[in-house]
Design an enzyme around this catalytic site. Structure first.
Site, PDB file in Angstrom:
ATOM      1  N   LYS A 199      39.570 -25.484  19.021  1.00  0.00           N
ATOM      2  CA  LYS A 199      39.113 -26.715  19.657  1.00  0.00           C
ATOM      3  C   LYS A 199      38.254 -26.625  20.904  1.00  0.00           C
ATOM      4  O   LYS A 199      38.229 -25.686  21.691  1.00  0.00           O
ATOM      5  CB  LYS A 199      40.460 -27.514  19.987  1.00  0.00           C
ATOM      6  CG  LYS A 199      40.502 -28.848  19.963  1.00  0.00           C
ATOM      7  CD  LYS A 199      40.585 -29.563  18.554  1.00  0.00           C
ATOM      8  CE  LYS A 199      40.488 -31.112  18.495  1.00  0.00           C
ATOM      9  NZ  LYS A 199      40.596 -31.727  17.193  1.00  0.00           N
TER      10      LYS A 199
HETATM   11  P1  NAD Z   1      37.697 -42.196  19.015  1.00  0.00           P
HETATM   12  O1  NAD Z   1      37.230 -41.780  20.202  1.00  0.00           O
HETATM   13  O2  NAD Z   1      36.838 -42.583  17.597  1.00  0.00           O
HETATM   14  O3  NAD Z   1      38.682 -43.253  19.035  1.00  0.00           O
HETATM   15  C1  NAD Z   1      39.937 -43.370  19.757  1.00  0.00           C
HETATM   16  C2  NAD Z   1      40.751 -44.772  20.000  1.00  0.00           C
HETATM   17  O4  NAD Z   1      41.778 -44.488  20.837  1.00  0.00           O
HETATM   18  C3  NAD Z   1      39.857 -45.820  20.501  1.00  0.00           C
HETATM   19  O5  NAD Z   1      40.058 -46.979  19.898  1.00  0.00           O
HETATM   20  C4  NAD Z   1      40.316 -45.809  22.084  1.00  0.00           C
HETATM   21  O6  NAD Z   1      39.967 -46.956  22.675  1.00  0.00           O
HETATM   22  C5  NAD Z   1      41.840 -45.614  21.492  1.00  0.00           C
HETATM   23  N1  NAD Z   1      42.346 -44.983  23.006  1.00  0.00           N
HETATM   24  C6  NAD Z   1      42.035 -44.203  23.842  1.00  0.00           C
HETATM   25  N2  NAD Z   1      43.119 -43.854  24.663  1.00  0.00           N
HETATM   26  C7  NAD Z   1      44.161 -44.953  24.362  1.00  0.00           C
HETATM   27  C8  NAD Z   1      45.173 -45.254  25.154  1.00  0.00           C
HETATM   28  N3  NAD Z   1      45.632 -44.638  26.131  1.00  0.00           N
HETATM   29  N4  NAD Z   1      46.226 -46.077  24.370  1.00  0.00           N
HETATM   30  C9  NAD Z   1      45.559 -46.494  23.163  1.00  0.00           C
HETATM   31  N5  NAD Z   1      44.552 -46.600  22.645  1.00  0.00           N
HETATM   32  C10 NAD Z   1      43.722 -45.527  23.018  1.00  0.00           C
HETATM   33  O7  NAD Z   1      38.530 -40.959  18.596  1.00  0.00           O
HETATM   34  P2  NAD Z   1      39.147 -40.545  16.914  1.00  0.00           P
HETATM   35  O8  NAD Z   1      38.111 -39.497  16.367  1.00  0.00           O
HETATM   36  O9  NAD Z   1      39.333 -41.786  16.227  1.00  0.00           O
HETATM   37  O10 NAD Z   1      40.184 -39.721  17.056  1.00  0.00           O
HETATM   38  C11 NAD Z   1      41.753 -40.134  17.250  1.00  0.00           C
HETATM   39  C12 NAD Z   1      42.806 -39.389  17.237  1.00  0.00           C
HETATM   40  O11 NAD Z   1      42.559 -38.816  16.070  1.00  0.00           O
HETATM   41  C13 NAD Z   1      42.709 -38.166  18.093  1.00  0.00           C
HETATM   42  O12 NAD Z   1      44.173 -37.682  18.196  1.00  0.00           O
HETATM   43  C14 NAD Z   1      41.973 -37.082  17.165  1.00  0.00           C
HETATM   44  O13 NAD Z   1      42.264 -35.631  17.561  1.00  0.00           O
HETATM   45  C15 NAD Z   1      42.401 -37.317  15.865  1.00  0.00           C
HETATM   46  N6  NAD Z   1      41.892 -36.605  14.889  1.00  0.00           N
HETATM   47  C16 NAD Z   1      40.619 -37.136  14.787  1.00  0.00           C
HETATM   48  C17 NAD Z   1      39.571 -36.647  13.595  1.00  0.00           C
HETATM   49  C18 NAD Z   1      38.204 -37.110  13.519  1.00  0.00           C
HETATM   50  O14 NAD Z   1      37.701 -36.789  12.428  1.00  0.00           O
HETATM   51  N7  NAD Z   1      37.719 -37.833  14.327  1.00  0.00           N
HETATM   52  C19 NAD Z   1      40.281 -35.756  12.827  1.00  0.00           C
HETATM   53  C20 NAD Z   1      41.626 -35.572  12.836  1.00  0.00           C
HETATM   54  C21 NAD Z   1      42.328 -36.024  13.751  1.00  0.00           C
END
Ligand code: NAD
Length: 417
Positions: free
Chosen positions: A107
């Site tokens: 990561k």
């Molecule tokens: P992103 O940046 O696209 O979206 C994050 C969302 O969470 C946004 O809507 C933001 O406003 C919201 N957010 C941020 N802080 C917050 C808070 N304190 N309270 C409530 N909402 C909050 O990110 P993403 O890629 O969708 O990732 C989200 C989660 O999924 C993370 O934990 C990431 O590690 C995990 N993840 C992502 C992927 C991927 O392919 N993008 C894959 C596996 C896991």
């Protein structure tokens, strides 16, 4: 009263230790798997638009690469810390092992607030960070991907930076790229599509009917926003949604398309017509059948777990549930599909993108989704079987499966020299 473990790395190690105890791993194997293999800290300058130079700090951590090259996303956030990146790298190792793809876990992250950077500043920061970590990065060594606040454009800049240094295009150095430069069909939706497949399977197992189930989702980014659409397509009623600014609630159902349009237009969900405003804390405790945390770590803790109303939790985010909250959910008979299984769709299609990039041979979206479905459903049922065999919950079932696979590879390769 139990005290929540809030440091994500402590949380990741606590989960690993429990699995290692159950598996009866030797002390030396535990010592190897508890620690990340490599940790790189980079402090680097970026020229800002006003000509000043600001220093930024970034990380790249590789946890274990015995099953294949390191794989894991890059996160841009003010909250990034070395311990957070370590935890996320360790979870990536287990995730890749659960879906049985030939990658180890890594990561990366940069401490920055992307909302305060211009596009030019974001590009310069990205390219300099990519240069700093290029001593680790490579299509055979370490392949990053998007995570919080990083997107296909940022992946394109990283791919271009690496390629400029080499003198030729190296698409397989990173995944989550735009289609035009070697991205994979289906990658943008992959994590959410994986969430949809495991939700469908676990609902079948629990005798829950999607069209009679209500869902609350925290986070409306790549994972949360697309999960809302795909769970809605599965038949579920989406009753609560949120982003960093707060949540919206309508017990009769939220129109996901309208919510997406509203968030695009206004930058936030707040003020979505026909919904009541709720805080993120209230959102997690709303009446619903399924709760999908899809934002960040440490959201379900000993402080709120007793008040969660959902009977099923799908961890689309990484590390949303603390071990104390996990015990409470277990005692209350709430089923939790753990992050290392629930959100593994993203890395699975990243694997497809890497293979396509290496072979310069691209698959149709239908082939991608079909293969993803096969891997996610097979992995889900393997985890259920392991959990049933060992009379434990899905999280421990997933850990037992993953840690045993990584330990076997580590044992077979031996200790060098
Ligand atoms: P992103 O940046 O696209 O979206 C994050 C969302 O969470 C946004 O809507 C933001 O406003 C919201 N957010 C941020 N802080 C917050 C808070 N304190 N309270 C409530 N909402 C909050 O990110 P993403 O890629 O969708 O990732 C989200 C989660 O999924 C993370 O934990 C990431 O590690 C995990 N993840 C992502 C992927 C991927 O392919 N993008 C894959 C596996 C896991």
């Amino acid at each position: 009263m139990a005290i929540d473990v809030l440091n994500p790395y402590d949380m990741a190690v606590a989960q690993f230790d429990e699995a290692a105890n159950r598996l009866g791993l030797s002390q030396s194997m535990r010592a190897i798997l508890r620690k990340p293999k490599r940790e790189l800290i980079v402090n680097f300058p970026v020229r800002m638009d006003n000509s000043d130079v600001e220093m930024f700090t970034g990380y790249r951590v590789q946890h274990n690469i015995n099953r294949g090259p390191a794989k894991g996303g890059i996160r841009f956030s003010p909250e990034v810390s070395l311990d957070e990146v370590r935890a996320l790298a360790m979870w990536m190792t287990w995730k890749c092992a659960i879906v049985d793809i030939p990658f180890g876990g890594a990561k990366g992250g940069v401490i920055c607030d992307t909302h305060k950077l211009s596009r030019g500043e974001l590009e310069r920061l990205t390219r300099r960070y990519a240069t700093e970590i290029s001593i680790l990065m490579g299509p055979d060594s370490d392949i990053p991907a998007p995570d919080m606040n990083t997107n296909p454009q940022i992946m394109a800049w990283i791919m271009d930076t690496y390629s400029m240094h080499k003198g030729y295009s190296v698409p397989a150095v990173i995944t989550g790229k735009p289609l035009a430069i070697g991205g994979s069909k289906g990658r943008l939706e992959a994590t959410a599509r994986g969430v949809q497949f495991v939700t469908r399977e676990v609902m079948r197992n629990l005798g829950m009917q999607p069209d009679k189930s209500s869902v609350v989702i925290q986070g409306f980014g790549n994972v949360g926003g697309i999960s809302a659409r795909l769970l809605n397509e599965l038949g579920c009623k989406i009753v609560g949604l949120s982003d960093i600014q707060g949540g919206v609630y309508n017990p009769n159902g939220i129109d996901v398309q309208q919510a997406t349009r509203h968030a695009k237009e206004h930058g936030v969900l707040k003020g979505l017509p026909g919904t009541d405003a709720v805080t993120n804390a209230e959102l997690l405790e709303l009446p619903c059948d399924v709760l999908v945390p899809a934002a960040l770590e440490n959201q379900l803790t000993a402080r709120n777990a007793a008040r969660v109303k959902a009977r099923l939790i799908i961890e689309a985010a990484n590390g949303p549930t603390t071990p104390d909250a996990d015990r409470i959910f277990n005692d209350r008979g709430i089923t939790v599909v753990p992050d290392i299984l629930a959100n593994a769709g993203g890395v699975t299609v990243s694997y497809f993108e890497w293979v396509q990039g290496l072979q310069r041979f691209f698959w149709s979206e239908h082939e991608i989704n079909e293969q993803l479905e096969a891997i996610m459903t097979r992995s889900f049922h393997a985890v259920v079987q392991k959990a049933d065999e060992q009379a434990t919950n899905l999280r421990m079932g997933a850990y037992l499966l993953a840690v045993a696979r990584v330990a076997e590879a580590t044992e077979l390769r031996g200790v060098y020299p």
